[in-house]
Write an enzyme that holds these catalytic residues in place. Structure first.
Site, short mmCIF file in Angstrom:
data_model
loop_
_atom_site.label_atom_id
_atom_site.label_comp_id
_atom_site.label_asym_id
_atom_site.label_seq_id
_atom_site.Cartn_x
_atom_site.Cartn_y
_atom_site.Cartn_z
N ASP A 1 6.51 1.44 -2.68
CA ASP A 1 5.75 1.71 -3.91
C ASP A 1 5.11 3.10 -3.88
O ASP A 1 4.88 3.72 -4.92
CB ASP A 1 4.61 0.69 -4.11
N ASP B 1 -2.99 4.25 -3.95
CA ASP B 1 -2.59 3.97 -5.34
C ASP B 1 -3.16 4.98 -6.33
O ASP B 1 -3.19 4.71 -7.54
CB ASP B 1 -3.03 2.55 -5.73
#
Ligand code: GLY
Length: 408
Positions: free
Chosen positions: A185, A125
């Site tokens: 993602d 992330d």
């Protein structure tokens, strides 16, 4: 030359399609006026949390708002959380719109709070955290300290690249279930790598990002261009082992935010590489999303396209905001479809502005209500990333209408 001419034609066609629309401009101004007041209220809520955690330092310190918890309390997160970069990013967008140093000073404070993440190799992330915060900060100020932090973050992120698979590993958790999980993602984290390539000239970043995008295109998508959430790979052979969901309704369903990440991701990959395969992919995903029979008229998607009975199911405002950002940009790349693509983005922005805004000085200062994190948590709540992409969509809309480009 061909590209340059193409660019000129697109720009020329676009300027015609985008003659000034005063009413639309008012939406942007009205939303930013609202955001300024609401985010000032959010800062008071953060102050209260800080007063209560005076003695907490290091990894445990809560640094950034995320959502409203099930018990109704204000939920902030530590720097390691995947959402820690969005609030600083919102403050940078406020600075971008207003030019007011108050927002720059607040943005710098909240951005500095997550610097430790630049060496956190335990997560994919990195882009969400560092590019939304330091990335916007560097873009707007040219601060060389931010540049160094971003380059270090990109170097950390590529330590997760698996050459046998051709992907960056997403999660380290659930090892009993998956060997090497890659989630849709992860397409969003590639933007940091393309930036690092442009800044450093090191083609490793470009090659890893492009290979990841191609592998994902091959294995994450179904024939109708919807995508799986999680694809699990064999770490030795590189073969696909499972196609699963983690946050969606079922393995075979289309989790809405996953579709939004894919749409934004391939649009961004086309911007960075100009490879037609990525543009085609983005357009197929857009077509899947916006012609889906379960898409409501206001274009604020349900949290999963395939949840059977939607009567009592929540929307996902965060997915809609991401979709709007992507569609403003995608509208620049296909002159024949630009009006339709921009129209879809405008409908989302208009719906969010009119029906989904939080009450002023309520909801702990979040901007939008009615997002959904997953099938089993954060259902029908404000989420900080919905607010971040809402402000981004507004900036893109304004720039597209005034300058003919949605690129910030
Ligand atoms: N990247 C996590 C999510 O979209 O929920």
């Amino acid at each position: 030359m061909k590209t340059l001419m193409g660019g000129l034609v697109v720009t020329a066609l676009f300027s015609v399609a985008c003659a000034p629309q005063p009413q639309q401009e008012n939406i942007v101004k009205d939303d930013f006026d609202f955001a300024a007041r609401q985010l000032k209220f959010a800062l008071t809520q953060v102050d209260s949390v800080n007063a209560a955690q005076k003695d907490v330092q290091g990894k445990k310190k809560l640094v950034s708002p995320r959502t409203i918890a099930d018990d109704g309390s204000f939920k902030m997160v530590a720097s390691r959380d995947w959402t820690s970069g969005f609030f600083p990013g919102e403050l940078w967008y406020m600075y971008e719109y207003t030019g007011d140093d108050f927002w720059q000073s607040e943005a710098r404070k909240f951005t500095a709070n997550i610097e430790d993440q630049k060496t956190n190799g335990g997560t994919h992330d990195m882009g969400f955290k560092m590019y939304c915060s330091f990335g916007n900060g560097y873009r707007l100020t040219g601060d060389s300290v931010y540049r160094d932090i971003l380059l270090q973050s990109a170097a950390t992120l590529i330590t997760r690249y698996k050459p046998t698979i051709g992907c960056i590993r997403s999660w380290d958790h659930s090892r009993d279930k998956w060997q090497c999980p890659v989630i849709i993602d992860n397409m969003m984290n590639l933007e940091l790598l393309y930036w690092a390539f442009r800044e450093s000239g090191d083609s490793t970043y470009y090659n890893i990002a492009t290979t990841h995008a191609r592998t994902t295109m091959k294995n994450h998508f179904r024939p109708d261009y919807s995508s799986y959430h999680v694809v699990d790979y064999d770490t030795i052979s590189g073969e696909v082992l499972h196609k699963h969901t983690h946050q969606g309704y079922s393995h075979e369903s289309s989790w809405a935010r996953g579709q939004a990440w894919g749409l934004y991701g391939y649009t961004m990959c086309y911007r960075e590489t100009k490879l037609p395969e990525f543009l085609t992919q983005a357009e197929h995903i857009a077509n899947y999303i916006f012609t889906h029979p379960s898409m409501p008229e206001d274009l604020i998607t349900y949290w999963d396209f395939d949840v059977p009975d939607k009567t009592n199911e929540p929307r996902d405002v965060s997915a809609a905001a991401v979709m709007a950002c992507a569609m403003y940009e995608l509208s620049m790349y296909n002159p024949e479809k630009s009006a339709q693509y921009k129209g879809w983005a405008d409908t989302i922005v208009a719906s969010l502005s009119k029906y989904y805004r939080a009450p002023l000085n309520g909801a702990y200062g979040f901007l939008l209500l009615h997002s959904t994190g997953a099938h089993n948590f954060e259902r029908d709540v404000p989420l900080v990333y919905a607010d971040y992409y809402f402000l981004e969509a507004l900036l893109k809309k304004q720039k597209l209408e005034s300058e003919g480009t949605a690129l910030l």
